[in-house]
Motif scaffolding. Structure first.
Motif: not given
Length: 175
Positions: A15-20, A62-64, A80-86
């Motif tokens: 799946q794609w991340s929410k921000d593509d 998450s929705p955001n 996991y966070n969407h910036i570092s993917w950690k």
């Protein structure tokens, strides 16, 4: 247009991340592997929490779009966070919960509506929050012929609309 080979044994889903900006790929349930790719930069992150056991079962952003929640067969939810993917934390579905655990447990119960003089009694279900300490019934469900991997692990993840709360369903814990 770009194409690349993914480093999976047998890709289960993506799946794609929410921000593509990323494509999330996870391997078949036999391999516990989560991969994060950029369409332009290739592999960004790889997570293998453990080996020689069933792996990722379901994923939900998450929705955001700031968090990726992953439900695994080990009865844990990993975030996991969407910036570092950690991995930033994980939550375990424990059998015994005390007042020290910052977790709310709800149980589903049958609820009947309609008075004694009502011709149609409506039976629905409602959810009641349990007060700690709580001892949950954990079962080792047998897999069905249609789905040999059913009955174990975190199978459902639901976020609140503001991404502050996450709810899960552990298949090892009935209702």
């Amino acid at each position: 247009m770009n194409h690349f080979q993914v480093e999976t044994t047998d890709l289960a889903d993506l799946q794609w991340s929410k921000d593509d900006t990323a494509i999330i790929v996870w391997d078949n349930p036999i391999e516990c592997r989560l991969l994060v790719y950029s369409a332009t930069q290739g592999l960004l992150a790889q997570h293998i929490p453990y080996e020689n056991a069933l792996g990722y079962k379901t994923l939900q952003f998450s929705p955001n779009g700031k968090f990726l929640a992953a439900g695994l067969y080990d009865q844990k939810l990993r975030l996991y966070n969407h910036i570092s993917w950690k991995e930033i934390t994980h939550f375990e579905h424990k059998k015994n919960l005390s007042e020290d655990d910052d977790i709310h447990i709800y149980t589903e119960e049958e609820y009947k509506q309609g008075g004694p003089y009502s011709y149609e009694e409506e039976v629905t279900s409602r959810y009641k929050m349990l007060e700690p300490p709580v001892q949950l019934t954990v079962s080792k469900k047998s897999a069905s012929k249609d789905n040999p991997l059913s009955g174990n692990g975190v199978s459902l993840i639901a976020w609140s609309y503001d991404s502050k709360y996450v709810a899960t369903k552990n298949d090892n814990t009935p209702n």
